[in-house]
Design an enzyme around this catalytic site. Structure first.
Site, short mmCIF file in Angstrom:
data_model
loop_
_atom_site.label_atom_id
_atom_site.label_comp_id
_atom_site.label_asym_id
_atom_site.label_seq_id
_atom_site.Cartn_x
_atom_site.Cartn_y
_atom_site.Cartn_z
N ASP A 67 0.84 -1.20 0.00
CA ASP A 67 0.00 0.00 0.00
C ASP A 67 0.87 1.25 0.00
O ASP A 67 2.10 1.16 0.12
CB ASP A 67 -0.95 -0.01 1.21
CG ASP A 67 -0.28 -0.44 2.51
OD1 ASP A 67 0.98 -0.40 2.58
OD2 ASP A 67 -0.98 -0.81 3.45
N ASP A 136 -7.95 -2.27 14.07
CA ASP A 136 -9.33 -2.38 13.58
C ASP A 136 -9.52 -3.57 12.64
O ASP A 136 -10.56 -3.71 12.01
CB ASP A 136 -9.76 -1.08 12.88
CG ASP A 136 -8.92 -0.75 11.64
OD1 ASP A 136 -8.02 -1.56 11.29
OD2 ASP A 136 -9.18 0.29 11.01
N HIS A 138 -7.72 -4.27 9.90
CA HIS A 138 -7.40 -4.09 8.47
C HIS A 138 -6.16 -4.89 8.07
O HIS A 138 -5.29 -5.17 8.90
CB HIS A 138 -7.26 -2.61 8.10
CG HIS A 138 -6.05 -1.90 8.62
ND1 HIS A 138 -6.04 -0.55 8.93
CD2 HIS A 138 -4.79 -2.32 8.90
CE1 HIS A 138 -4.85 -0.20 9.33
NE2 HIS A 138 -4.07 -1.24 9.33
N GLU A 143 -9.75 -1.09 5.12
CA GLU A 143 -10.39 -0.79 6.39
C GLU A 143 -11.68 -1.62 6.54
O GLU A 143 -12.16 -2.20 5.56
CB GLU A 143 -10.70 0.71 6.46
CG GLU A 143 -9.46 1.61 6.41
CD GLU A 143 -8.62 1.58 7.69
OE1 GLU A 143 -8.58 0.55 8.39
OE2 GLU A 143 -7.98 2.60 7.99
#
Ligand code: PGA
Length: 261
Positions: A67, A136, A138, A143
């Site tokens: 990413d 979270d 991810h 996400e």
């Protein structure tokens, strides 16, 4: 999914570096997908040590990125391109020519995303993809509620991820870019072997949901349950909320059969 519980982050780094070294011995020009963040650093340190001691030849390895932030000026030290060059490519004695990543400064971001998916496929696909996990849930920057079939695309970071990543920007959340390009979950799932490392108590809930919860877009990492060859390496703290921890210890500890696969 193979769940290997290790005593600490260093042991996790060693184990995964050995899997990468074994892959390079079998396939010297393997395409290694790397991850950024704090978690994978012990892997890179261990792999660099093996290369420096002559235990593995990484000179033909190819490195690709998961990413990238959108909109950071070219060469910004916290861009993931600069980070991977500094933490992985240069220590392994490779050059930028061996490296592929999405272009976060492209004027046409959707075209850059498509180009990156195409480039990965044309390179023969990723042999081993390293993953961290966000608090979270991810993977990459997919996400919660990302499509489990998503391709490389632009995403908006959640408030939680902005808070988590502010430490790389002098603790100033205002400096963290809000947008990123990330390999999609569908893209990530095409890698031949997925290896996720999670360390520390802060990851324990995300790890339990990933490994033992239902496959659900609210926990993007849970998609790994659908992969043919996914390995989750966790230290004791990150494993602390796994109901099946004893079973995993019994099954996988000291029996890393996955390394040679
Ligand atoms: P970390 O990041 O390794 O810095 O905790 C992991 C991630 O966000 O994927």
């Amino acid at each position: 999914m193979e769940v290997v519980i290790v005593p600490d982050a260093k042991a996790g780094g060693e184990l995964i570096a050995e899997a990468m070294a074994a892959l390079l011995r079998r396939k010297p020009d393997a395409l290694l997908g790397v991850a950024t963040g704090s978690t994978p650093l012990p892997i890179y340190e261990a792999l660099t040590g093996k290369v420096q001691r002559g235990e593995v030849d990484a000179s033909k390895a190819r490195i690709c990125q998961l990413d990238e932030y959108v909109g950071l000026p070219a060469g910004h030290p916290e861009s993931y391109r600069a980070t991977v060059l500094r933490q992985v490519v240069e220590p392994l004695g490779l050059t930028e020519a061996s490296f592929m990543g999405p272009d976060g400064s492209a004027s046409d971001i959707p075209a850059a995303c498509e180009a990156y998916d195409r480039a990965l496929a044309e390179a023969g696909g990723v042999d081993l993809q390293l993953l961290g996990i966000g608090t979270d849930g991810h993977i990459g920057f997919n996400e919660p509620c990302s499509s489990l079939a998503s391709r490389t695309r632009i995403k908006t970071l959640t408030e939680q991820t902005l808070v988590d990543n502010a430490r790389f920007f002098d603790g100033d959340i205002e400096q963290v870019p809000h947008h990123v390009i990330t390999q999609g979950i569908g893209t990530i799932m095409e890698a031949r072997h997925l290896v996720l490392l999670a360390t520390g108590e802060g990851k324990a809930d995300a790890v339990a949901a990933t490994v033992e919860g239902p496959v659900a877009a609210i926990v993007p990492a849970s998609a790994l349950q659908l992969h043919r060859h996914a390995t989750v390496v966790v230290d004791e703290a990150a494993a602390s909320k796994l109901k099946l921890a004893d079973y995993f210890r019994h099954t996988y500890a000291n029996k890393p059969t996955w390394q040679g696969l």
